[in-house]
Write an enzyme that holds these catalytic residues in place. Structure first.
Site, short mmCIF file in Angstrom:
data_model
loop_
_atom_site.label_atom_id
_atom_site.label_comp_id
_atom_site.label_asym_id
_atom_site.label_seq_id
_atom_site.Cartn_x
_atom_site.Cartn_y
_atom_site.Cartn_z
N ARG A 143 -24.20 23.14 -10.13
CA ARG A 143 -22.92 23.80 -10.44
C ARG A 143 -21.77 22.80 -10.23
O ARG A 143 -20.75 22.85 -10.92
CB ARG A 143 -22.73 25.04 -9.56
N HIS B 101 -18.93 30.27 3.32
CA HIS B 101 -19.41 30.75 2.01
C HIS B 101 -18.29 30.51 1.00
O HIS B 101 -17.81 29.39 0.85
CB HIS B 101 -19.82 32.23 2.17
N SER C 170 -23.13 36.90 0.18
CA SER C 170 -22.57 37.96 -0.68
C SER C 170 -23.67 38.76 -1.38
O SER C 170 -23.56 39.99 -1.48
CB SER C 170 -21.58 37.38 -1.70
N ASP D 48 -18.41 24.49 -4.41
CA ASP D 48 -17.01 24.60 -4.00
C ASP D 48 -16.29 23.26 -3.91
O ASP D 48 -15.06 23.21 -3.84
CB ASP D 48 -16.93 25.31 -2.63
N HIS E 290 -25.52 22.66 2.34
CA HIS E 290 -25.99 23.95 1.81
C HIS E 290 -27.17 24.43 2.63
O HIS E 290 -27.95 23.63 3.15
CB HIS E 290 -26.41 23.82 0.33
N1 CMX Z 1 -19.75 19.03 7.53
C1 CMX Z 1 -19.99 18.90 8.86
N2 CMX Z 1 -21.07 19.40 9.48
C2 CMX Z 1 -21.97 20.03 8.71
C3 CMX Z 1 -21.82 20.17 7.32
C4 CMX Z 1 -20.63 19.65 6.73
N3 CMX Z 1 -20.37 19.78 5.44
N4 CMX Z 1 -22.89 20.82 6.82
C5 CMX Z 1 -23.69 21.12 7.87
N5 CMX Z 1 -23.13 20.64 9.01
C6 CMX Z 1 -23.60 20.82 10.39
C7 CMX Z 1 -23.60 22.31 10.71
O1 CMX Z 1 -22.31 22.77 11.06
C8 CMX Z 1 -24.63 22.37 11.81
O2 CMX Z 1 -24.01 21.91 12.99
P1 CMX Z 1 -24.34 22.60 14.43
O3 CMX Z 1 -25.82 22.43 14.62
O4 CMX Z 1 -23.50 21.82 15.39
O5 CMX Z 1 -23.94 24.04 14.28
C9 CMX Z 1 -25.64 21.30 11.39
O6 CMX Z 1 -24.94 20.41 10.50
C10 CMX Z 1 -26.86 21.85 10.67
O7 CMX Z 1 -26.44 22.57 9.54
P2 CMX Z 1 -27.40 22.69 8.26
O8 CMX Z 1 -28.69 23.24 8.73
O9 CMX Z 1 -27.41 21.40 7.51
O10 CMX Z 1 -26.58 23.71 7.36
P3 CMX Z 1 -26.55 25.31 7.48
O11 CMX Z 1 -27.63 25.84 6.64
O12 CMX Z 1 -26.48 25.75 8.90
O13 CMX Z 1 -25.13 25.62 6.83
C11 CMX Z 1 -23.39 25.37 5.26
C12 CMX Z 1 -24.90 25.46 5.47
C13 CMX Z 1 -23.08 25.42 3.77
C14 CMX Z 1 -22.73 26.57 5.95
C15 CMX Z 1 -22.88 24.05 5.89
O14 CMX Z 1 -23.44 22.96 5.19
C16 CMX Z 1 -21.37 23.95 5.89
O15 CMX Z 1 -20.74 24.43 6.83
N6 CMX Z 1 -20.76 23.33 4.82
C17 CMX Z 1 -19.32 23.30 4.68
C18 CMX Z 1 -18.81 24.65 4.20
C19 CMX Z 1 -19.19 24.91 2.75
O16 CMX Z 1 -19.01 24.04 1.89
N7 CMX Z 1 -19.65 26.11 2.44
C20 CMX Z 1 -19.92 26.54 1.05
C21 CMX Z 1 -21.40 26.71 0.73
C22 CMX Z 1 -21.59 27.21 -0.68
C23 CMX Z 1 -21.13 28.63 -0.84
O17 CMX Z 1 -21.72 29.53 -0.24
O18 CMX Z 1 -20.13 28.85 -1.54
#
Ligand code: CMX
Length: 440
Positions: free
Chosen positions: A328, A272, A242, A374, A319
């Site tokens: 937070r 996000h 964002s 979140d 994250h």
């Molecule tokens: N559950 C399952 N798998 C997860 C995970 C979770 N909570 N967090 C990361 N992973 C997976 C990713 O999907 C990725 O898998 P692939 O390689 O198969 O695509 C792998 O682990 C590596 O990811 P990462 O490098 O640890 O995390 P990213 O920087 O790519 O992504 C985030 C970060 C937040 C998108 C991810 O942790 C996620 O999807 N979390 C759940 C959604 C969430 O809570 N989002 C809110 C974030 C805060 C905000 O912006 O508001």
């Protein structure tokens, strides 16, 4: 001229000149190296932006102008008889760079109150949408509808001098922030409360007035929650979707309405801001699968494994930058311990926190097994009766305006460049790597 604008002119503009001179004088300074992985993994860790309002540390979490969340909760001014600081004060801090006095904080609030009238056509645009339209879509469209009011767009058309871009960006940003709670509350009441609306109460602070317009005027606990919520969601340095979107779209000199609406479309993504609704959906689905009640820790563990085995993410965990529990999340947990320690849903959130990091930590690919902001927010809202979880991300959006729009004023004051990174094809990369190994 209003006082906060005067303060920005007195303090912000000389600082902006100093920063511009510093950047120019050090233009050749190396900023680290990056690899193909940095490019293909969404530019994680690459320094590509300058954002003054906040800075994120992977271990410690966010600092707003150098202050951590616990420090802000202690140092920012608050109203007598209340416990949480006002977002008005945080906005002042992000924009001006200093913790405001009570009067300076109060001035921001009365400034917003004067600007808070939303043009009628914005409500008509919202009303024209099917009632089933997701609240974030309604929110983004409503912001676009308000673009008719853009002083920046009008000034640009009239040939404004570059050095005054910040003035009109400031005006649009202040107007937008002042009007967003009314727009958001309108969407909430239209979608879930039979279109019965509540007039604003200009005597209340910004967050409490928002709570009042949502229908929580008599609930002091909810007003406190809104103050906390609006503070902790406001900013998370410049690279998140964002904030980066606001900066990127703004870099084309699109006005703040265009830039902020685009940012909200990014916030509406489940990786996000939409994660806050997904967390509650996930917990409620777990409860439903078990026939209701509080799941055991073993049942939570099984559900986390099931979620991952089905190729889905566990919402609220992980994250892109953080590598520890998000402060937070901790701030919300502290709030819950004071205000609702026995709430069932809150206790489920805490049980998930007890078991999830261990399970997620066993997956090598997951870089951060800890909860983010979140993971907790929805349970607090449900405690007070705000159960329509599709609306949760709109609350996040109202708060996020404080950070990204104060940053946009800084972008204009700093004369930030059009953003235009280089992209290449995979063939281009193959050829480059082949040429490099030949040269060796
Ligand atoms: N559950 C399952 N798998 C997860 C995970 C979770 N909570 N967090 C990361 N992973 C997976 C990713 O999907 C990725 O898998 P692939 O390689 O198969 O695509 C792998 O682990 C590596 O990811 P990462 O490098 O640890 O995390 P990213 O920087 O790519 O992504 C985030 C970060 C937040 C998108 C991810 O942790 C996620 O999807 N979390 C759940 C959604 C969430 O809570 N989002 C809110 C974030 C805060 C905000 O912006 O508001």
């Amino acid at each position: 001229m209003d006082k906060i604008k005067e303060r920005f002119e007195e303090i912000g503009l000389p600082k902006a000149t100093e920063i511009k001179e510093f950047l120019k004088a050090n233009a050749d300074a190396p900023m680290g190296t990056y690899t193909l992985d940095s490019v293909s993994s969404g530019m994680k860790g690459m320094i590509g932006l300058i954002t003054e309002t906040s800075l994120l540390d992977a271990e410690e979490g966010i600092r707003f102008r150098g202050y951590s969340i616990p420090e802000l909760r202690e140092k920012l001014p608050r109203l007598e008889g209340t416990t949480e600081p006002l977002p008005e004060g945080l906005f002042y801090l992000m924009l001006i760079g200093k913790i405001p006095t009570y009067d300076e904080m109060y001035e921001v609030g009365s400034n917003w109150t004067k600007r808070a009238i939303v043009p009628k056509h914005v409500f008509e645009v919202i009303d024209a949408l099917p009632i089933s339209t997701h609240p974030m879509t309604q929110f983004s469209i409503a912001i676009m509808a308000m673009q008719t009011e853009s002083e920046f767009a009008a000034a640009y058309r009239n040939g404004v001098n570059k050095k005054d871009y910040w003035v009109h960006t400031f005006e649009d940003s202040m107007n937008l922030i002042a009007r967003l709670p009314r727009v958001a509350a309108y969407i909430y009441r239209r979608t879930y409360k039979n279109n019965v609306h509540i007039e604003p109460n200009p005597k209340l602070d910004w967050a409490a007035n928002f709570a009042h317009m949502l229908g929580y005027g008599d609930n002091d606990g909810f007003k406190e929650l809104m103050r906390l919520y609006m503070v902790i969601h406001a900013d998370h340095e410049g690279g998140n979707v964002s904030a980066h979107t606001t900066h990127l779209v703004g870099s084309a000199l699109s006005d703040p309405y265009l830039a902020f609406s685009a940012a909200m479309n990014g916030l509406a993504g489940p990786l996000h801001g939409l994660a806050n609704q997904e967390v509650i959906r996930w917990v409620l689905e777990l409860q439903e699968a078990l026939g209701g009640g509080k799941p055991s820790k073993q049942q939570i563990e099984d559900y986390i494994n099931k979620t991952i085995n089905e190729g889905k993410v566990v919402p609220g965990y992980g994250h892109a930058v953080l590598r520890k529990t998000d402060p937070r999340f901790t701030a919300q947990m502290e709030f819950a311990k004071t205000h609702m320690p026995n709430d069932e849903l809150v206790n489920i959130v805490w049980d998930v926190y007890d078991v999830a990091p261990n399970i997620l930590g066993n997956f090598k690919k997951i870089k951060n097994p800890w909860p983010n902001v979140d993971a907790h927010s929805g349970a607090l809202l449900l405690h007070y009766g705000l159960k329509e979880y599709d609306f949760f991300t709109v609350l996040f959006g109202v708060s996020r305006a404080l950070g990204v729009l104060s940053s946009l004023v800084w972008d204009r004051a700093l004369g930030m460049a059009l953003e235009r990174p280089k992209s290449v094809t995979s063939d281009w990369i193959k050829n480059k790597i082949a040429a490099q190994s030949q040269a060796k």
